[in-house]
Design a protein around this motif. Structure first.
Motif, PDB file in Angstrom:
ATOM      1  N   ASP A 209       2.965   2.835   3.095  1.00 10.78           N
ATOM      2  CA  ASP A 209       1.991   3.934   2.949  1.00 10.78           C
ATOM      3  C   ASP A 209       2.690   5.275   2.716  1.00 10.78           C
TER       4      ASP A 209
ATOM      5  N   HIS B  65       1.374   5.433  -1.912  1.00 10.44           N
ATOM      6  CA  HIS B  65       0.874   6.512  -2.775  1.00 10.44           C
ATOM      7  C   HIS B  65       2.114   7.100  -3.435  1.00 10.44           C
TER       8      HIS B  65
ATOM      9  N   HIS C  92       0.870  -1.200   0.000  1.00 12.90           N
ATOM     10  CA  HIS C  92       0.000   0.000   0.000  1.00 12.90           C
ATOM     11  C   HIS C  92       0.899   1.240   0.000  1.00 12.90           C
TER      12      HIS C  92
ATOM     13  N   HIS D   8      -4.761   0.094   6.543  1.00 16.90           N
ATOM     14  CA  HIS D   8      -4.806   0.515   7.951  1.00 16.90           C
ATOM     15  C   HIS D   8      -5.663  -0.436   8.798  1.00 16.90           C
TER      16      HIS D   8
ATOM     17  N   HIS E 107      -9.057   2.605   1.798  1.00 22.39           N
ATOM     18  CA  HIS E 107      -8.654   2.786   3.199  1.00 22.39           C
ATOM     19  C   HIS E 107      -9.824   2.424   4.097  1.00 22.39           C
TER      20      HIS E 107
HETATM   21 ZN    ZN Z   1      -2.946   5.097   1.971  1.00 27.10          ZN
END
Ligand code: ZN
Ligand code: GUN
Length: 436
Positions: free
Chosen positions: A321, A78, A76, A270, A231
């Motif tokens: 993340d 970005h 995960h 998460h 998420h």
């Molecule tokens: Zn994220």
């Protein structure tokens, strides 16, 4: 060379099962092992003596007492948040509005997207990560940029256009219709092309209308071989906001479940503050929970229940993340996972941490038959880890009585200096400053 067979000697890490389910003994290190790599694939794994005798004419790379292990799999991330990692002083919603959304706005420029995609992938390769599953931005070209940069490096990656049609600034919203159409066009262009996999990507319930969630649920039903990422239950304020936006829903997960966005190929980042019903449904459906420990401490989100969830049989992956997470390194991420588990009374074993960062995340991404392990037939994405990469680590590992004591200081204190080499599809990726 990718095509020529090559024998890599070293301490070889292999998995014979899932240490959370099958016990620690399924994770093994052969101190005098070898892997035979040919045509981007691992052909055999075994004792160095045996493989050297069986392949006397083959090229040999001797990695000495370094640990040869699967490349890290970051489940995960970005990638568009690369340039704003480590932004100070905010919690989730303010952090998104203050730092994240303005940065993601810049990806309207395809040249900027291409530059950041290249920068991100080179950063993670130098940190030993060979596969990442990324959110892009709402701009379709940001997905193209990522897949093109990954293809140029022959990396196996997964990514999708982030969909948002409310609670985001002007210039960073799509619609239910355009999210469906753009995602479908991207999926058609990229899914299964080379080493790319398309991921249907509603950012999270607060930034999607029910109509958009429904449209993306329909798209997933039409393309069930795709992953879906989002998420879930990261911060308590976020959960309160979701319940205010969706007053008829039973809980946060319900906002996905009702629209066809809960399933075995679903990835839920998460997943910290879960209600019993949510835990049950996530387990029953075989959905994957993605633990993002440096992010959860950095943004102040909470302590993931690794022990309870793995005991209950949940599928769990591990992730940086970035840029909510504070590091590109899966070593640092394992260290944070260790520390969070300690705060909840569970000491994760180095074998469990290494499994989570490789085969565990690969399993979450349904790629476990291709990557995340050194085994015959797997794609040859692997790294060479120096277990004495700094003076502080070297003096500690010199005291080690077994391999796990030798590895643990690198997990806790290591960084990109520990990554001696990163091989992607059998080919060594040049280190920064080195020519290809
Ligand atoms: Zn994220
Ligand atoms: N929730 C929705 N978007 C994001 C994001 O970009 N990062 C994190 N950590 N949480 C999110």
């Amino acid at each position: 060379m990718t095509g020529q067979p090559c024998l890599h000697l070293g301490q070889i890490l292999t998995f014979d099962g899932d240490p959370f389910r099958d016990g620690l003994d399924v994770v093994r290190v052969d101190s005098a092992g070898a892997i035979l790599v040919e045509g981007g694939t691992i052909r055999s794994v075994g004792a160095a003596d045996t493989l050297l005798a069986a392949h006397p004419a083959v090229a040999v790379v001797d990695h000495g007492d370094a640990l040869v292990m699967p490349g890290f799999v970051d489940a995960h991330v970005h990638y568009p948040q690369t340039a704003m990692i480590a932004s100070w002083g905010k919690r989730l919603i303010d952090w998104l509005n203050t730092y994240t959304f303005p940065e993601e706005m810049r990806f309207a420029d395809p040249d900027y997207a291409a530059a950041i995609a290249a920068r991100y992938l080179d950063l993670i390769l130098s940190n030993g990560t060979t596969t990442a599953c990324s959110f892009a931005t709402i701009h379709p070209a940001s997905v193209d940029a990522f897949f093109e940069a990954a293809a140029a490096r022959t990396m196996r990656v997964a990514a999708g256009k982030t969909c948002m049609d409310r609670n985001a600034p002007d210039g960073l919203r799509d619609t239910a219709r355009s999210a469906y159409d753009d995602s479908r066009a991207l999926l058609t262009r990229w899914h299964g092309v080379g080493r790319a996999e398309y991921v249907i990507t509603p950012r999270f319930s607060p930034t999607s209308t029910p109509e958009q969630l429904e449209a993306l649920g329909a798209l997933w039903a039409e393309h069930p071989s795709c992953l879906m990422q989002t998420h879930l239950s990261e911060q308590t304020d976020e959960i309160d906001w979701v319940m205010a936006l969706f007053p008829d829903m039973r809980d946060y997960l319900d906002t996905y479940e009702r629209f066809g966005l809960l399933g075995a190929r679903g990835l839920y980042g998460h997943a910290i503050h879960l209600h019993p019903r949510e835990r049950d449904r996530l387990r029953e459906t075989g959905a994957a929970l993605i633990h993002c420990p440096t992010s959860n401490t950095f943004i102040g989100s909470g302590l993931f229940d690794m022990d309870g969830l793995t005991r209950a049989g949940h599928r769990v992956g591990l992730a940086t993340d970035t840029g909510g997470g504070s590091s590109f390194s899966m070593l640092r991420t394992m260290a944070a996972a260790y520390e969070i588990a300690q705060l909840r009374g569970r000491s994760l074993h180095p074998a469990e941490l290494l499994w989570l960062a490789t085969q565990g995340s690969a399993t979450a991404l349904h790629m476990q038959d291709r990557i995340g392990a050194l085994a015959p037939g797997r794609e040859a994405d692997f790294i060479v880890l120096d277990l004495a990469s700094t003076p502080a680590i070297a003096q500690r590992s010199a005291r080690a009585r077994d391999i796990w004591e030798a590895v643990f200081p690198t997990i806790m204190m290591g960084d990109d200096r520990a990554i001696l080499a990163t091989y992607v599809a059998g080919k060594r990726h040049p280190r920064p400053g080195e020519s290809a």
